[in-house]
Structure formats: structure tokens, C-alpha cells
Scaffold this motif. Structure first.
Motif, PDB file in Angstrom:
ATOM      1  N   ALA A  86       5.954   7.295  -6.377  1.00 51.94           N
ATOM      2  CA  ALA A  86       5.755   8.884  -7.349  1.00 51.94           C
ATOM      3  C   ALA A  86       6.947   9.804  -6.568  1.00 51.94           C
ATOM      4  O   ALA A  86       7.539  10.777  -7.025  1.00 51.94           O
ATOM      5  N   ALA A  87       7.036   9.831  -5.420  1.00 52.66           N
ATOM      6  CA  ALA A  87       7.974  10.427  -4.758  1.00 52.66           C
ATOM      7  C   ALA A  87       9.470  10.579  -5.466  1.00 52.66           C
ATOM      8  O   ALA A  87      10.164  11.676  -5.342  1.00 52.66           O
TER       9      ALA A  87
ATOM     10  N   PRO B 269       3.097   2.944  -4.458  1.00 52.74           N
ATOM     11  CA  PRO B 269       2.429   4.759  -5.391  1.00 52.74           C
ATOM     12  C   PRO B 269       3.495   5.598  -4.946  1.00 52.74           C
ATOM     13  O   PRO B 269       2.934   6.269  -5.509  1.00 52.74           O
ATOM     14  N   GLY B 270       3.072   5.932  -3.554  1.00 50.13           N
ATOM     15  CA  GLY B 270       3.115   6.689  -3.167  1.00 50.13           C
ATOM     16  C   GLY B 270       4.636   6.991  -3.057  1.00 50.13           C
ATOM     17  O   GLY B 270       5.401   8.296  -3.381  1.00 50.13           O
TER      18      GLY B 270
ATOM     19  N   SER C 104       0.911  -1.127  -0.557  1.00 49.68           N
ATOM     20  CA  SER C 104      -0.439   0.244   0.022  1.00 49.68           C
ATOM     21  C   SER C 104       1.209   1.307   0.417  1.00 49.68           C
ATOM     22  O   SER C 104       0.255   2.076  -0.409  1.00 49.68           O
ATOM     23  N   ARG C 105       1.995   1.033   0.883  1.00 48.31           N
ATOM     24  CA  ARG C 105       3.029   1.826   0.403  1.00 48.31           C
ATOM     25  C   ARG C 105       3.956   3.003  -0.771  1.00 48.31           C
ATOM     26  O   ARG C 105       4.280   3.688  -0.336  1.00 48.31           O
TER      27      ARG C 105
END
Length: 985
Positions: A442-443, A438-439, A435-436
């Protein structure tokens, strides 16, 4: 070949889909593909090559990363191109191998490359092929050009031709080999080299064969080969070989004649010795017969007295012979009685050992056999007891296994809660990491852009500072040039009257007042300024303005770059951005590693649950089986104990039941044997007494005193006949010996011959004859072998001459095509063919170069030998018509080199097109190089490009030069941005 339309998506720097209608842009026959450096102009040309060949030109072809880094993950990289090939309009759609997200689950998968070729018909687009191999072959047959040829003929990359223009002959040859097929000439060189190698091997084999035959001649003749006929010199000294072989053959013939004469003389001597030996053997044989007869007579006479006792024995044996039957009956009956008595003693001794005081009679034997039968009846119970014992042991083992399995299962059940908690914790960690991700991704992408923008901002800032300094210098130069031009203009205006007065002549009108008289002409007071000086100053001002314009354009471009980079980086420093990006990359890598175990954790938890259910089912079954097997084992043990007690009673003191049966049987047999032996002894005694009575009566009748005397006179069967024969043979031998001594040929023989001497003489003559015959056979065989070898030598020498001539011919041809030997130009066959093609290219390119250079330059092909004796044939020079001097192409200036490269590219395109079967090229692209031309040279080049448009050809000029935007109205502009490139408009 004409390109109509091009559409690319997620290709190179283009993130989205861009389309170009080349029919519209090239309606005038000339269009400009313009854009700043790195915007993606060349990528559009790469897309055309990729659509046609599945690859991209130059070093970019070594990379498989055709996909745009700016494109989204759901956008597929694709190139679609509509072209006309061989009168057939085709639509080509090609996708490279690329990664795409999986349709199910997470991660990515590889999407294979595809190619679709369609043909335009009256009914629309119809498919030609959807297979890469089939579609590529369809395009190749209609293009008629390889990918390398297409890139040089259609795209005209000026950078490559500038290098080709200045290259050394070897480097120039490598490029020409990619454009012109010289493979058959290379194969011809290889074939000739292989032929020479084979011819040399055959020559060496033929020379070895001649040497072998000579060695064989020397071996047969038992001589040495002369040193001047060594294998390395064979073939060079033919007369010496013939002379030596003739001498060896003559010696062999002489030896053959001499050995034949010696053999004939030995034969005559052997015949004489054989006659003498035969006479000696006959006389010796008669002496031997006489001596043997005398010895036989003496021996027979001496043995006559000994035979008298034999005659008496024969007479008594003749009287006893009729009594043989009764005498033999007495002998047989006696032996039978002795055997019966011995058998009785043995049987009684055997019974006594086991009788235990019991009498040996039929009742005792019957009781023993009844007891053995009762024991034998229990023997099946022994097998049943063994089966029960095995079953009980097996049940013991099975009960132990089941008890162990139940215990282990109970221990695993006790440890199961901890294992379940660990599996659920691993699944929770992997789910959280998933769940972590994708973020964090993107970062990382954002920080990567910030780091790249920070580096670009630093570089652009340095370039901007340089550009600002250049603008300041250009402005100062322009101010100085304008001030100088104004000063020169003012000075010339002040001296204009003196300048006009200098042109006045008596009787001519004044250009100012018209007077024919010139009483006071003006004179120059200060420095004289000419019109030429004023024009030079004005030109300097124009150049300064041009320099300032270029500097301002550069300043503006770098200002834009700095602003764009700062906007992306948000003012973050390079080191800070790099550190933040590395931190994000490490965090993403850790999350990826954790998320990669999600599927494994899910499968592990599911497997744990299935394993727990399976263990619960198995432990229930094992407990039931344990109770059942325990009860069965106890019942089997009880039955075994009862049967064992019965068998123990029946066995008694014996080892086992079978031993008891065998013991009782043996006792019964011994008891029966005693009973039978007593009966046989009584019968044998009665038979002996009856036989002795009959024999005594018959002996008395035959004249013997008793039975013993008659038995002594009786001889063995055949002995009587033997003694009768012995006496008759003695009598006949005595008579024969007396007759032999009376034979006429044994009377008066004289002395015995010397057989040893005659035999030795015969053996000596035989050995002499055999040696002579062997020598004759050897010399004859040697002569035949030498005559055969002389013929083989002649054949081998003829073959050697033929192969040496062939090897010399093939070797000279191989040297010729490889630039050696008689090849004074030192050019290989491939280089010679390429030199001819280069000469054609130089001839075709010269016409365009003369037009662009105002008739100054002409290409000249050079086949001179290179430096330090290097092979030549691929040299290229230019003739300067202004000086009449031929000089290397390396001496041309930048603008001249561009014109020469363009002319060379166009000429090479024409020659390659003709070489490929006259493929018509209706679309051309000229890539870069225009920035090095002055206005006049640019006009000349544009004139040549205009000429290329004849016949409906479309020419695309690829450049970033600003002035071409004003000269070519039809253009395609490529714009670069942080999200990828795009087309203007």
C-alpha cells in the motif's frame, strides 16, 4: 450492424463498471462522445471492437494489458455489448486473459479468456456459444468484415485517413490490402511466377536433352560435335544439326558395307587353311601311332627276363596259401603274448610307485577301497561346512552394517536440536515478511501515485505558465482590437455627414431632412473611415475574443490539472518522491523475496519432524536386529569349528577330503591292475605254444622245411592275384604291339608333316576372320544406334520447341502481372485491382467532398508512374474547381484535409461495405479532427453527417471540441480523475 448497449468494467481507464445505452443517446440519429484528451473516449470504441473480435485496433492491439490499472484486485475485466447482426440481436460478453488472486493461499493465478454469445428470442436470452472459437466464428459470419475492415468502416479514425490522404502509393497500398481481399490476385502472381520458373526449368532440361543426344551421336560415331552446335545454341541452328547428323549417318552406312565385304573374303581364306590343317593332323597322328607301337614292343621284350623271378614267387605262394590260417594264428598268439608281458611290466611299475611296500593282491585292494568309502561318506559335511562359513561371513557383514547405522543414527540425533532451531527460525522470518507485505505494498502504491502526481504537477505548472502568458497576450490583443474598433467607430461617426453628403445627387431627397436642395454638403475634415474598415475592426475584436476564450479555457484546464496533481503529491518534490518510491519498492522486493519462502519453510519444518520420527523408528529396529544377528553369528561360528575338526581328522595328510578319496581309489585300481595283468600273461604264453605246434605239422605236409620258410613264401592278401594279372597283362601287351606294327595304314608313311607351319597359317586366317567379323558387328551396331539417335534427336527438338514457346508465353504473362515487359503502367496485378477499388472510393468520396467544400474539390485517381520510375496506380489528387488545377492532396490545408479525410473515410466505408456483400452498417463513429474547421466548414461537415442519419443510421461523433457540445445536444461525456475515468450524469 447496429450497436444498442455497451457496458465495460475494469477496462482501459475505467476502474469500475460504466454502461452506455446507444439506443437512447442515438434516438435522433446523431450523438456526441465528448471528453478531454486522454479521458477514455477511444477506449469505449476499443471495447466495441474487443467484444466483437477479441482485440483492439491500432498499436493498442499489440498490448495485452486491457485491464484497468485503477481497478481493484477482486474486480474482473469484462466487456458486454448488445448488437444486431444480420437481423439477429446478440449479447456478447467477453473477458480477456487476466491475473486474479488465488482462492486458496497467497499469490495470483491466470484466468483464461472467455466469450459468451447469447441470442434474444421471445422467451428471453438463450445461449448461442460459450466457446471462443465457436462464438468468434458465429460473429464473423454475421459481421462479414475483418477487424481491420470494421475499424476503418465503422469507427472512421480520421488520423488514419489523414495519413492515408498524404501517403505514398506503397503505404496507401498496404492499407488498402487490409481492407480489400486481393489474396487471389497475389496467388495468381505467385502461380504465374512459379509456372515461369517451371517452364524455364523444363526448357533448360529439353535443351540439355538435345545436347545430350548430339553428344551421344558424336560418341557413337567417334567424331566431335561442331562448335556451332554447342548446347547454348541448340534450337537456334536447326538446319546445321540436320546437315551434320545426315553426314554422320552416311559415313556410318558406308563403313558398314565395307566391313561386310572384308568379312566375306576372310571367311573364304579361313576355309582353305582349315582343310590343309586337317590333312596335316591326320598324317601326324599315324606317325605318332607307329612310333608308339615300336616303343611298346621294345620295352616289353626287354622286361621279359625280369618277370621270370616273379613266376617262381607266384608258384611258392600258391603252395603256402593253404597254410595262411595257421600261420596267422601263430602271429596273433605271439603278438598277444608280447602285449600281456608289456602290460604286466607297466602295472607292476605303477603299483610300486604307490604301494609303500604292500603286496599287490586282492586283500590289499579291498582294504584300500573300504578306506576310500569311509572318506567319501564325509563329503556332504564339507559342503555343510562351506555353507556355515558363508553364513558366518554374511552375518559378520550384516552386524557391521547394523552397528554403523546405529552409530550414524545416534550422531544425527545429537545434531537434531540445531537443525530444528534453524527451520523454526526460517519459518518465523517468512511469516513476519508475509504479515508486513500488505502495508509495504500500500505504501508503494501511494508513493507511486505521489511520484506520478509530482511529475504531472511539474509538467502542468509549466503548461499553466505558458497558458497564463497566452491569456495575457490575448487580453492585450483584445484591448488593442477594441480600442482600434472604438477609434474607427468614432472617426466614422464624425465623418458620417460627409459620407451621407457624398451620396447626394441633384433632385434626390436628402436621407436626413428630405430636402431636394443641397446648398452646403458636408466635407471630410480628417481621415476617411469606410464601413468595410469598421467591419474588419469588429471582426478582429471577435477573433481576439475567441482567442481569449480559448486561452482562458486552456488556463482553467491546466489550473485544474495543477491543483489535482498538487493535492495528490502534497507538495513533495519530484526527486524526493522518486527516491521515496524507489526505497519503498526495494523494501517491498525484499519482503516479497522473504515471504516467497514461507511455504518452503513450512514444508521444511514439517519434513524435519517427519524425518526425525522416521529415524527414531528405524534406530529401534536396527538395535533389535543387531542383537539378534550377533547371537546368530556366534552360534554359527561354534558349529563351524566343531565340524572343521572332524573333517581335518578324516583328511589326514591329503590336501582335502576329495583328494584323499581320489588317491585311495587310484591305489586300489593299480593293485587290481597288477592282479589282472599276471593272469593275462599266463594265458597268452599257453596260447602261443599251441599255435606253433599246429603250424609246424602243416608246413611239413606242404613241402616247407619249417614254419619260417612257409611264412616267408606266403604273400599279402591280393598280392598273388596282382602278380598273376601282371604276367597276363605283359603277355597280352606283347601280342598287341606286334599286331599294331603290322597294320596296313602304318606301312610306308613317308616324311612327317610340318604341323607348326600349318597351325600358324590357320591361326593367322582365324584372327583375320574374327577381326573382320568384329568390325562388321561394330559398324552395324553403330549404324543401328545412330538411326535410333536420329529419331530421339527429332523428338527432343520438337519437345524443345514446344517448351520454349510455352516458356515465352508464360514469361510474358508473368511479366505483365508483375508490372514488367509489355505493362507500360508498371502496375502489378494486385495494384491494378487496388487501383480500381481506389478509383471507386475516389468517385464515391467526391460527392461528399464537394458538398463539404462548397463544390470546390473533387477527388481524382491517378495511375501515373511514380518518381524515379516507381510503380504507379495508387495515386490520389484533388481537382480545385476555383483554379481548374489538379494538385496533390498534400497541398490541402488542415481544415481541408479533415474534410477530405472524412469524405474519403465515408467513401471507403461505402465501397468496403459493398465489397463485403452489402453489410448494412447502422452505427458509425467519426473520431476527432473537428477542431481544425472554421464555422462555415463545420456547418458543411455537420450537413454531411446529418445526411448519414438517413434510413435510421446512428452517427457518433468523437471529439473534445467545445463548440460541438452546443451543436449536438445528445451526448456522452467522459470525465477523467485520479481514480480512473467515469461517465458524467
Amino acid at each position: 450492424m447496429r450497436v444498442h448497449q455497451l457496458s465495460v468494467r475494469a477496462f482501459g481507464p475505467f476502474a469500475g463498471e460504466v454502461s452506455v445505452d446507444l439506443d437512447e443517446k442515438g434516438a435522433d440519429g446523431l450523438f456526441l462522445l465528448w471528453g478531454p484528451t486522454g479521458a477514455g473516449k477511444t477506449s469505449l470504441l476499443d471495447a466495441i471492437v474487443f467484444a466483437l473480435y477479441g482485440t483492439v485496433p491500432g498499436v493498442r492491439g499489440h498490448e495485452k494489458r486491457l485491464r484497468s490499472d485503477h481497478a481493484g484486485v477482486d474486480v474482473r475485466t469484462e466487456v458486454r455489448c448488445e448488437v444486431t447482426l444480420g437481423g439477429e440481436r446478440l449479447r456478447i460478453t467477453r473477458r480477456p486473459e487476466q491475473q486474479r488472486p488465488k482462492k486458496r493461499g497467497t499469490g495470483s493465478t491466470t484466468e483464461q479468456a472467455t466469450l459468451t454469445v447469447q441470442r434474444l428470442t421471445d422467451g428471453g436470452w438463450e445461449p448461442v456459444s460459450t466457446r471462443i472459437d465457436e462464438g468468434s466464428e458465429h460473429l464473423r459470419t454475421r459481421l462479414g468484415l475483418s477487424a481491420e475492415q470494421f475499424c476503418q468502416v465503422v469507427l472512421l479514425p480520421q488520423g488514419d485517413f489523414a495519413r492515408f490522404l498524404r501517403a505514398e502509393p506503397d503505404d496507401r497500398g498496404r492499407l488498402l490490402r487490409t481492407l480489400f481481399d486481393v489474396g487471389r490476385f497475389a496467388r495468381a502472381e505467385d502461380w504465374l511466377a512459379e509456372e515461369r520458373r517451371q517452364a524455364d526449368e523444363l526448357t533448360r532440361a529439353a535443351r540439355t536433352a538435345v545436347g545430350t543426344v548430339l553428344a551421344r551421336v558424336a560418341q557413337v560415331a567417334d567424331v566431335d560435335v561442331p562448335e556451332d552446335l554447342a548446347p547454348d545454341l541448340v534450337g537456334a541452328a536447326g538446319a546445321g544439326v540436320d546437315r551434320w547428323v545426315a553426314e554422320v549417318l552416311a559415313d556410318a552406312r558406308e563403313d558398314s558395307v565395307e566391313s561386310a565385304a572384308a568379312a566375306d573374303a576372310a571367311r573364304a581364306q579361313l576355309d582353305l587353311r582349315e582343310t590343309e590343317a586337317a590333312a596335316a593332323r591326320s598324317l601326324a597322328e599315324r606317325h605318332t601311332r607307329r612310333d608308339r607301337a615300336r616303343r611298346d614292343l621294345d620295352g616289353l621284350t626287354a622286361g621279359a627276363a625280369d618277370l621270370e623271378s616273379a613266376r617262381e614267387t607266384v608258384e611258392a605262394a600258391r603252395r603256402a596259401e593253404p597254410l595262411r590260417d595257421v600261420l596267422e594264428d601263430v602271429e596273433h598268439a605271439g603278438r598277444a603274448a608280447e602285449r600281456a608281458a608289456a602290460d604286466l611290466d607297466v602295472a607292476q611299475a605303477a603299483w610300486t610307485a604307490v604301494a609303500d611296500g604292500a603286496p599287490a593282491d586282492t586283500l590289499t585292494a579291498r582294504a584300500l577301497r573300504d578306506e576310500a568309502a569311509a572318506a567319501r561318506a564325509l563329503e556332504p559335511e564339507v559342503a555343510r561346512a562351506a555353507g556355515l562359513r558363508r553364513s558366518a561371513d554374511a552375518l559378520d557383514r550384516e552386524v557391521d552394517v547394523l552397528a554403523s547405522r546405529v552409530l550414524q543414527a545416534e550422531e544425527r540425533c545429537a545434531a537434531r536440536p540445531a537443525e530444528q532451531a534453524a527451520a523454526e527460525a526460517a519459518l518465523a522470518r517468512a511469516t513476519d515478511a508475509q504479515s508486513r507485505r500488505p502495508g509495504l505494498a500500500a505504501a508503494l502504491a501511494r508513493l507511486t501515485d505521489v511520484a506520478a502526481a509530482s511529475v504531472a504537477a511539474d509538467r502542468a505548472g509549466r503548461e499553466l505558465a505558458s497558458a497564463e502568458a497566452a491569456v495575457l497576450a490575448a487580453r492585450e490583443g483584445l484591448v488593442g482590437a477594441r480600442e482600434r474598433a472604438a477609434d474607427l467607430r468614432a472617426a466614422r461617426l464624425e465623418g458620417m455627414a460627409a459620407e451621407l453628403a457624398a451620396t447626394l445627387a441633384a433632385g434626390d431627397d436628402c436621407p436626413v431632412c428630405g430636402s431636394l436642395e443641397h446648398p452646403r454638403p458636408a466635407e471630410h475634415v480628417g481621415a476617411v473611415v469606410t464601413a468595410a474598415e469598421e467591419d474588419d475592426a469588429r471582426a478582429a475584436v471577435e477573433r481576439s475574443e475567441h482567442d481569449l476564450h480559448g486561452a482562458l479555457e486552456t488556463q482553467g484546464r491546466w489550473t485544474t490539472e495543477v491543483a489535482a496533481a498538487v493535492a495528490i503529491s502534497d507538495g513533495v518534490g519530484t526527486d524526493t518522491a522518486a527516491a521515496a518510491r524507489e526505497e519503498a519498492r526495494v523494501a517491498l522486493a525484499e519482503v516479497d523475496a522473504a515471504a516467497a519462502g514461507l511455504g518452503r519453510a513450512q514444508r521444511g519444518l514439517e519434513a524435519f519432524r517427519e524425518r526425525a520420527e522416521d529415524e527414531d523408528r528405524r534406530v529401534v529396529l536396527d538395535r533389535a536386529a543387531l542383537a539378534s544377528r550377533t547371537a546368530e553369528r556366534d552360534a554359527t561360528r561354534a558349529a563351524l569349528a566343531e565340524l572343521t575338526e572332524v573333517l581335518t581328522r578324516a583328511t589326514g595328510d591329503d590336501h582335502d577330503l576329495a583328494s584323499r578319496v581320489r588317491r585311495l581309489g587310484r591305489q586300489a585300481d593299480r593293485c587290481d591292475a597288477v592282479v589282472d595283468a599276471v593272469a593275462r600273461d599266463l594265458r597268452a604264453r599257453g596260447d602261443l605254444a599251441a599255435a606253433e605246434g599246429r603250424a609246424s605239422s602243416r608246413a611239413a605236409e606242404a613241402g616247407f622245411a619249417d614254419v619260417a620258410e612257409a611264412a616267408a613264401a606266403l604273400l599279402e592278401r591280393g598280392e598273388l592275384r596282382r602278380l598273376d594279372g601282371l604276367l597276363r597283362d605283359h603277355d597280352r601287351a606283347l601280342e598287341a604291339a606286334r599286331s599294331a606294327l603290322a597294320a596296313p595304314d602304318l606301312v610306308d608313311l613317308g616324311a612327317a608333316p610340318d604341323e607348326a607351319a600349318t597351325g600358324e597359317a590357320l591361326r593367322s586366317a582365324t584372327a583375320t576372320r574374327e577381326a573382320a567379323v568384329a568390325a562388321t558387328v561394330a559398324t552395324s551396331r553403330r549404324l543401328v544406334d545412330l538411326e535410333s539417335l536420329v529419331g530421339a534427336l527429332t523428338t527432343a527438338r520438337i519437345r524443345l520447341d514446344e517448351r520454349r514457346a510455352h516458356a515465352d508465353h508464360v514469361g510474358s504473362l508473368a511479366d505483365l502481372v508483375t508490372g514488367r515487359g509489355a505493362n507500360t503502367r508498371k502496375m502489378r496485378l494486385q495494384s491494378f485491382v487496388l487501383a480500381a477499388r481506389l478509383e471507386q472510393v475516389a468517385e464515391v468520396a467526391s460527392s461528399r467532398l464537394q458538398e463539404m467544400s462548397g463544390g470546390r474539390y473533387t477527388f481524382l485517381h491517378s495511375d501515373a508512374v511514380g518518381r524515379h520510375g516507381a510503380r504507379g496506380g495508387l495515386g490520389l489528387d484533388v481537382l480545385d474547381e476555383y483554379t481548374g488545377i489538379r494538385r496533390p492532396t498534400k497541398t490541402l490545408s488542415g481544415g481541408e484535409s479533415f474534410m477530405a479525410s472524412l469524405a474519403l473515410a465515408l467513401g471507403l466505408a461505402d465501397v468496403v461495405t459493398a465489397e463485403s456483400g452489402g453489410v448494412q452498417i447502422d452505427t458509425l463513429f467519426v473520431d476527432e479532427g473537428f477542431g481544425s474547421l472554421d464555422p462555415r466548414a463545420l456547418d458543411a461537415v455537420m450537413t454531411v453527417l446529418d445526411d448519414l442519419r438517413r434510413g435510421g443510421r446512428v452517427v457518433g461523433v468523437v471529439s473534445h471540441v467545445e463548440e460541438l457540445r452546443t451543436r449536438i445536444p445528445s451526448r456522452i461525456e467522459v470525465l477523467a480523475g485520479r481514480d480512473g475515468s467515469r461517465l458524467a450524469g
